[in-house]
Design a protein around this motif. Structure first.
Motif, PDB file in Angstrom:
ATOM      1  N   ALA B 231       0.839  -1.205   0.000  1.00 36.68           N
ATOM      2  CA  ALA B 231       0.000   0.000   0.000  1.00 36.68           C
ATOM      3  C   ALA B 231       0.874   1.255   0.000  1.00 36.68           C
ATOM      4  O   ALA B 231       0.563   2.251  -0.676  1.00 36.68           O
ATOM      5  CB  ALA B 231      -0.923  -0.003   1.219  1.00 36.68           C
ATOM      6  N   ALA B 232       1.980   1.213   0.740  1.00 36.81           N
ATOM      7  CA  ALA B 232       2.894   2.365   0.771  1.00 36.81           C
ATOM      8  C   ALA B 232       3.469   2.621  -0.621  1.00 36.81           C
ATOM      9  O   ALA B 232       3.603   3.765  -1.050  1.00 36.81           O
ATOM     10  CB  ALA B 232       4.012   2.125   1.779  1.00 36.81           C
ATOM     11  N   LEU B 234       2.059   1.958  -3.475  1.00 33.38           N
ATOM     12  CA  LEU B 234       0.997   2.577  -4.285  1.00 33.38           C
ATOM     13  C   LEU B 234       0.838   4.049  -3.896  1.00 33.38           C
ATOM     14  O   LEU B 234       0.631   4.910  -4.753  1.00 33.38           O
ATOM     15  CB  LEU B 234      -0.310   1.809  -4.113  1.00 33.38           C
ATOM     16  N   ALA B 235       0.979   4.356  -2.592  1.00 30.39           N
ATOM     17  CA  ALA B 235       0.909   5.752  -2.144  1.00 30.39           C
ATOM     18  C   ALA B 235       2.026   6.580  -2.767  1.00 30.39           C
ATOM     19  O   ALA B 235       1.836   7.750  -3.099  1.00 30.39           O
ATOM     20  CB  ALA B 235       0.987   5.823  -0.618  1.00 30.39           C
ATOM     21  N   LEU B 236       3.183   5.973  -2.950  1.00 30.85           N
ATOM     22  CA  LEU B 236       4.325   6.684  -3.539  1.00 30.85           C
ATOM     23  C   LEU B 236       4.148   6.931  -5.037  1.00 30.85           C
ATOM     24  O   LEU B 236       4.977   7.587  -5.655  1.00 30.85           O
ATOM     25  CB  LEU B 236       5.626   5.902  -3.294  1.00 30.85           C
ATOM     26  N   GLY B 237       3.082   6.391  -5.613  1.00 30.14           N
ATOM     27  CA  GLY B 237       2.803   6.621  -7.030  1.00 30.14           C
ATOM     28  C   GLY B 237       3.102   5.434  -7.927  1.00 30.14           C
ATOM     29  O   GLY B 237       2.908   5.516  -9.145  1.00 30.14           O
ATOM     30  N   ARG B 362      -5.383  -4.391   0.408  1.00 32.49           N
ATOM     31  CA  ARG B 362      -6.721  -3.851   0.160  1.00 32.49           C
ATOM     32  C   ARG B 362      -7.319  -3.279   1.451  1.00 32.49           C
ATOM     33  O   ARG B 362      -7.908  -2.196   1.453  1.00 32.49           O
ATOM     34  CB  ARG B 362      -7.623  -4.954  -0.420  1.00 32.49           C
ATOM     35  N   VAL B 364      -5.656  -2.096   4.076  1.00 29.29           N
ATOM     36  CA  VAL B 364      -4.940  -0.856   4.421  1.00 29.29           C
ATOM     37  C   VAL B 364      -5.436   0.290   3.549  1.00 29.29           C
ATOM     38  O   VAL B 364      -5.678   1.397   4.036  1.00 29.29           O
ATOM     39  CB  VAL B 364      -3.411  -1.044   4.266  1.00 29.29           C
ATOM     40  N   LEU B 365      -5.620   0.036   2.249  1.00 33.22           N
ATOM     41  CA  LEU B 365      -6.093   1.089   1.338  1.00 33.22           C
ATOM     42  C   LEU B 365      -7.460   1.607   1.777  1.00 33.22           C
ATOM     43  O   LEU B 365      -7.718   2.811   1.764  1.00 33.22           O
ATOM     44  CB  LEU B 365      -6.164   0.563  -0.102  1.00 33.22           C
ATOM     45  N   ARG B 366      -8.332   0.709   2.183  1.00 34.14           N
ATOM     46  CA  ARG B 366      -9.662   1.137   2.657  1.00 34.14           C
ATOM     47  C   ARG B 366      -9.536   2.038   3.873  1.00 34.14           C
ATOM     48  O   ARG B 366     -10.186   3.080   3.964  1.00 34.14           O
ATOM     49  CB  ARG B 366     -10.515  -0.087   3.028  1.00 34.14           C
ATOM     50  N   LEU B 368      -7.006   3.884   4.753  1.00 33.40           N
ATOM     51  CA  LEU B 368      -6.407   5.173   4.382  1.00 33.40           C
ATOM     52  C   LEU B 368      -7.448   6.086   3.750  1.00 33.40           C
ATOM     53  O   LEU B 368      -7.451   7.293   3.989  1.00 33.40           O
ATOM     54  CB  LEU B 368      -5.240   4.950   3.413  1.00 33.40           C
ATOM     55  N   GLY B 369      -8.324   5.491   2.938  1.00 34.17           N
ATOM     56  CA  GLY B 369      -9.391   6.292   2.336  1.00 34.17           C
ATOM     57  C   GLY B 369     -10.252   6.941   3.409  1.00 34.17           C
ATOM     58  O   GLY B 369     -10.627   8.116   3.304  1.00 34.17           O
ATOM     59  N   LEU B 371      -9.289   7.770   6.419  1.00 34.40           N
ATOM     60  CA  LEU B 371      -8.502   8.770   7.145  1.00 34.40           C
ATOM     61  C   LEU B 371      -8.519  10.132   6.454  1.00 34.40           C
ATOM     62  O   LEU B 371      -8.288  11.168   7.081  1.00 34.40           O
ATOM     63  CB  LEU B 371      -7.057   8.253   7.268  1.00 34.40           C
ATOM     64  N   ALA B 372      -8.787  10.124   5.135  1.00 31.49           N
ATOM     65  CA  ALA B 372      -8.752  11.385   4.373  1.00 31.49           C
ATOM     66  C   ALA B 372      -9.892  12.319   4.768  1.00 31.49           C
ATOM     67  O   ALA B 372      -9.801  13.533   4.576  1.00 31.49           O
ATOM     68  CB  ALA B 372      -8.815  11.084   2.877  1.00 31.49           C
ATOM     69  N   ASP B 373     -10.953  11.766   5.301  1.00 30.70           N
ATOM     70  CA  ASP B 373     -12.132  12.602   5.561  1.00 30.70           C
ATOM     71  C   ASP B 373     -12.030  13.378   6.877  1.00 30.70           C
ATOM     72  O   ASP B 373     -11.193  13.094   7.704  1.00 30.70           O
ATOM     73  CB  ASP B 373     -13.388  11.717   5.565  1.00 30.70           C
TER      74      ASP B 373
END
Lengths: 373, 373
Positions: B231-232, B234-237, B362, B364-366, B368-369, B371-373
């Motif tokens: 996941a990290a 993917l976060a890095l691009g 998957r 972790v990605l959920r 993180l999504g 946490l954005a709010d």
């Protein structure tokens, strides 16, 4: 971005900015993160003035202080600490530094002894307690120690005043030791970080420390200068990020323009982890200084604080000459910086850097949430 | 997890598994990622058999092949390539290896020349073309080159057959060169990776390469052995991950039990980036071997492929003796591995590792999504 860290300190976003410049500390705090002032190198009187100024700027928002108290250093005679340390520096090392400065034709400075005395004192026993006294007399929200276990009394003072104590760690073994001592926050710093750092990369170290830490929040440090990298740190399980190097690309940072100019021209390959400045491995911009200390004529670095005592005058000479455009000094010129130096495109306000990192991080997190489905 | 990478190869999840064991390659592909076979070290006949076996296992799902074709090596006489290389190895180096093996009391093997000849040939010009011929004769979905620019003809063959060509890079400058050559996929590999690797950490390198790559997808490599680390990345691009070391903790990996046992007992501090095995800096489990080659009596490593020619017989002796419980051999025993070795708790099926990484990523990605709010 509300999580354990933002709740612990009452901040908007889980971003901690570590720097020796009061202006950076205040701006990070005002922009929604938390600034932490590196106290090492300041006298107690200077630190007191800096913290008073920061308090005036931040209007009640939280900030912290970081001291550098290495657990293992060369030991001196308490009765005459600096002189007893100075006597431990071999002539061979003094000669090497003199010849290095002569080779690059670096002119002297008027007050040669000033810097070396001060640095040696700043990591010695006499000055740490007064620095802690000053720090705890201010309205700080965090006290951090950058090297090894917290010095005696720091944890007790933190408990008494309700101030969380943080410790930087470079291995899971260091983390376990700090947790046993009872620290409230860990900073897991990867090898890509600037300054004193270990060999394990952030991607590997952070999950290991998070697993060891249980309920204790972990900040990720090393390689974090953008919203993407901040999001990656959160993905690794960190409760937030501890950023140091990125502020060296801010207007408010007090590092000299000659050093900042070198940073702006550097790539991510241009750093080196070397003991040649402080006596412990620290990541810096690689320059002729490090190549000379790694060369065949080098006597090798001395332990802390003997190496800084030996070289601080040399660095004052190099910094001053580099600032005046001296060619040899510009070859030697360097400072502590992480591998993120390759991302520095221009100097910017610290508040803009902070806000952009936070906004970009939020956007990346949203995108990642969508990728899960 | 649908993105540019899963679309490019028709895979369920953006995870590529790189390994020299056909069993690992097949299992990663079958579990929803894409396996890539490291072809180096195999003869063309062996590679042909391995790829045929993989095709039988994966039922039409995609897999790839990776060759090691260094652009800069010691050069030999094409008329008698191996003998001309052998003549370039100094006596001092042969003596050092002999004395090292004697010091640790390592017994000989019955067929001493076998390994060294084969490795030297495997990176030389004679065998690369036949290996590519074999690879392109199979139903591969990806061809990767692990060191430097793709060898002549590889890109043209890829274009002709519609097979994407990937290249591993360790700096943004390498990435720019590969993009100029027209590669279809970049693998940005951080210093924490096992095997041949550079000095820039994954957190710093991946965003730099992503920025340089434009529309060309980038896989992150180095420090990725869990869903959090995926996941990290993917976060890095990154469009996905290229995992190598993690498979050394799988049952299907063909590495000897003596090495795997050392891996299971290792921490993330126990690796070293050293040229002492291949002649180029490669991350390995640190052992007495590396300490001896870094010691005062060491003549220093030779360039590739002279160093592997020099030491391959020694490694066959060490591996065999270590397998039989020989104490000195166990001290020297090592293999290529990244810093994630510290996370190995037990040997597991490669399919289980793959599925757990994808499922955890998957989750972790959920998070993180949210946490954005």
């Amino acid at each position: 971005m509300r999580n354990a860290l933002t709740g612990m300190f009452g901040i908007d976003s889980p971003l901690v900015g570590f720097n020796r410049s009061p202006g950076v500390v205040a701006e990070v705090t005002k922009a929604g993160g938390m600034g932490v002032l590196a106290a090492t190198g300041y006298t107690p009187e200077e630190l007191d003035a800096q913290l008073t100024w920061i308090e005036q700027q931040v209007g009640g928002r939280p900030f912290g202080v970081d001291v550098l108290v290495p657990s293992k250093t060369a030991t001196g005679d308490p009765a005459d600490y600096i002189a007893s340390l100075r006597a431990q520096i071999p002539d061979e090392h003094r000669r090497f530094v003199d010849e290095l400065l002569a080779k690059y034709d670096i002119p002297p400075v008027p007050d040669p002894e000033l810097g070396s005395e001060r640095f040696a004192a700043s990591v010695g026993p006499e000055i740490v307690e007064p620095l802690l006294d000053v720090a705890f007399s201010h309205r700080i929200s965090l006290m951090a120690n950058a090297l090894g276990p917290p010095p005696p009394g720091m944890l007790e003072r933190g408990r008494r005043d309700g101030i969380p104590i943080a410790a930087l760690v470079g291995t899971p073994e260091h983390a376990a030791r700090q947790l046993d001592l009872g620290v409230d926050l860990l900073v897991a710093q990867g090898t890509e970080a600037g300054g004193h750092t270990g060999t394990i990369a952030t991607t590997v170290l952070v999950p290991e420390v998070v697993e060891a830490a249980g309920d204790v929040p972990v900040l990720a440090a090393g390689g974090i200068a953008s919203g993407r990298q901040m999001a990656a740190a959160l993905a690794l399980g960190a409760a937030g990020v501890w950023c140091g190097s990125v502020w060296l690309s801010s207007h408010e940072d007090i590092t000299s323009p000659a050093v900042k100019a070198k940073f702006l021209g550097a790539t991510s390959s241009d750093t080196v982890r070397s003991p040649a400045r402080t006596g412990k491995p620290a990541r810096q911009l690689r320059s002729a200084w490090h190549d000379e200390w790694a060369g065949p004529a080098s006597p090798g670095a001395l332990p802390m604080p003997l190496q800084p005592m030996l070289v601080t005058e040399a660095w004052r000479r190099i910094d001053r000459a580099a600032e005046q455009g001296h060619a040899g000094a510009r070859e030697l010129e360097s400072f502590f910086i992480g591998q993120v130096v390759g991302s520095f495109a221009q100097l910017r306000p610290a508040a803009e850097i902070t806000r952009e990192m936070i906004d970009d991080c939020r956007e990346v997190l949203r995108g990642l949430g969508g990728l899960a489905d």
